[in-house]
Design an enzyme around this catalytic site. Structure first.
Site, PDB file in Angstrom:
ATOM      1  N   GLY A 173      27.560 -26.297   3.775  1.00 34.10           N
ATOM      2  CA  GLY A 173      27.615 -25.685   2.451  1.00 34.10           C
ATOM      3  C   GLY A 173      27.848 -24.194   2.518  1.00 34.10           C
ATOM      4  N   TYR A 176      25.528 -19.811  -2.010  1.00 36.13           N
ATOM      5  CA  TYR A 176      24.642 -18.659  -1.897  1.00 36.13           C
ATOM      6  C   TYR A 176      23.514 -18.891  -0.896  1.00 36.13           C
ATOM      7  CZ  TYR A 176      27.124 -18.432  -6.295  1.00 36.13           C
ATOM      8  OH  TYR A 176      28.116 -18.486  -7.238  1.00 36.13           O
ATOM      9  N   HIS A 437      25.278  12.124  -8.702  1.00 31.09           N
ATOM     10  CA  HIS A 437      25.998  12.205  -7.427  1.00 31.09           C
ATOM     11  C   HIS A 437      25.007  12.622  -6.331  1.00 31.09           C
ATOM     12  CE1 HIS A 437      29.204  13.077  -4.551  1.00 31.09           C
ATOM     13  NE2 HIS A 437      28.514  14.185  -4.245  1.00 31.09           N
TER      14      HIS A 437
END
Length: 455
Positions: A173, A176, A437
């Site tokens: 699989g 997630y 920032h």
């Protein structure tokens, strides 16, 4: 044995609902056949993210030379200690709920397996409990496909009980759950092979996101086999051998451990729903309306068992929906919810709203903004430049349709998009915002200044 309300299950919706009802003066019974806390506490979010944190430390210790940090000697992984830390955190959460229930006189915690006798009566170990209102919060469990009955199969639950690192972990699989375990155990030291029957990982995501995730995993030497349908398995010495239908590669593969990550099924099959005349869909999920009522007006289904969400945050939101109608003010509905989630690979994937396929299916005219992480200053400074950011907006309304962020800390700054979507505001609100920032999220306003039509 009569109560105002009965709650079956102690996942993320049940306990807060029990406390809310009790504070309103209601006599409440909450039934649990296993550990308190449901999937999130016991086999989901808490334990897996604890393991992921340890795996992250291993990765950083082994991959910091480019940043001028070298470590002499061998980095050792002690899975027993990792498990012990995980167990302690789980027990702390269980104890917290136990304490909350014991301190609330209106709540009776009943241990045992619940089964409907009729639409207002529940049997637990031969005792009958009745109530005018019943809430089902029984969750879901791993799905094991046919053909794997004769080999020791691991799930996301039993993987967390291992005390020795697998030599070669085979994962069936590419969703997630499978990818989180693949990366964490590769970092712990296992050889890892992922078997995916489709053409790409995480098929619910845009193709470029899926491809970027595959490249991230391959850089960590995780082997991925696509178009590999697992037919059956048999013991092979102390390990396991899996037979495959595949277009390329060998038709079988051997490993020391096998993890099935092939989806989940609801825990509704042994509840006796027929006795209460409660309707389910073909997969066993309980059908609910906007208020999470079943076809029986006095019975509600919350959490994973209703098929309307498979995450802790959606389960808790189910509680909020039900409780809002009990409170009678600021009522919430299932349709208010915007789909959002994260996959905790490293770097993480975070998603809200629609992807490209869904936008095209709805015939919407959309614009897109894309920014590779390698162009973001903060990511370069941290030395973590894998991934990309994508935002979709609707032409004409300027509303955000969805976003997919794959990058360092994406699960945090996706909320800048989620909040704007819940405010039903145009993308220009965030485009004109001034962000701090240096951060990754400072690039979101910049991205939205460079929208281009979706082709």
């Amino acid at each position: 044995m009569k109560y105002d309300a009965i709650i079956i299950g102690t996942g993320q919706a049940g306990p807060p609902l029990a406390l809310s009802l009790a504070k309103k003066g209601k006599k409440v019974a909450i039934i649990e056949k296993n550990h308190l806390g449901g999937t999130c506490v016991n086999t989901g979010c808490t334990p897996t993210k604890t393991y992921i944190a340890s795996a992250r430390r291993v990765f950083v210790a082994r991959n910091s030379e480019e940043l001028g940090v070298g470590i002499e000697g061998k980095v050792k992984v002690n899975l027993k200690q990792i498990k012990r830390r995980k167990d302690d955190l789980i027990q702390e959460s269980r104890d917290s709920w136990e304490k909350s229930f014991s301190e609330e006189p209106g709540i009776s915690l009943i241990r045992g397996k619940a089964k409907f006798i009729d639409s207002k009566s529940i049997e637990v170990d031969g005792k009958i409990f009745s109530a005018e209102t019943i809430y089902i919060n029984v969750g879901a469990r791993p799905r094991i496909p046919e053909g794997f009955e004769n080999v020791p199969v691991l799930t996301n639950e039993t993987m967390l009980e291992l005390e020795e690192i697998p030599e070669h972990l085979i994962i069936v699989g590419g969703g997630y759950v499978g990818l989180e375990f693949a990366q964490m155990f590769r970092r712990f030291g296992s050889k890892v092979t992922i078997l995916e029957r489709g053409e790409r990982l995480m098929k619910k995501e845009d193709e470029d996101i899926s491809e970027a995730i595959a490249e991230i995993l391959k850089k960590e030497d995780i082997h991925i086999r696509f178009k590999s349908e697992c037919i059956s398995a048999k013991p092979a010495g102390e390990g396991v051998e899996i037979q495959l239908e595949c277009e390329t590669g060998e038709p079988s593969i051997k490993g020391s451990h096998l993890l099935m990550a092939t989806g989940r099924i609801p825990n509704t099959d042994e509840l006796g729903l027929d006795a209460a005349e409660i309707k389910t869909d073909k997969k066993g999920y309980i059908q609910v309306n906007e208020r999470l009522q079943t076809n029986m007006d006095h019975i509600f289904a919350l959490g994973d068992c209703n098929g309307e969400g498979a995450f802790t945050h959606t389960s808790y939101n189910d509680f909020q929906i039900v409780d809002s109608h009990l409170q009678g003010t600021e009522k919430k509905y299932l349709s208010d919810r915007i789909s959002c989630y994260a996959a905790y690979i490293d770097p993480s994937l975070a998603r809200v709203g629609m992807n490209l396929e869904e936008i095209r299916e709805k015939g919407l005219k959309a614009n897109i903004a894309i920014k590779p992480m390698k162009e973001i200053a903060r990511a370069k400074e941290m030395g973590e430049t894998d991934g990309l950011l994508k935002i979709y907006t609707e032409e004409g309304t300027d509303k955000i349709l969805g976003a997919s962020f794959l990058g360092t800390r994406a699960d945090e700054y996706i909320h800048a998009i989620i909040d704007v979507m819940y405010a039903d505001a145009p993308y220009t609100v965030i485009k004109n915002a001034v962000h701090i920032h240096p951060t990754v999220s400072e690039l979101i306003p910049t991205m939205l200044q460079n929208l281009k039509p979706v082709k």
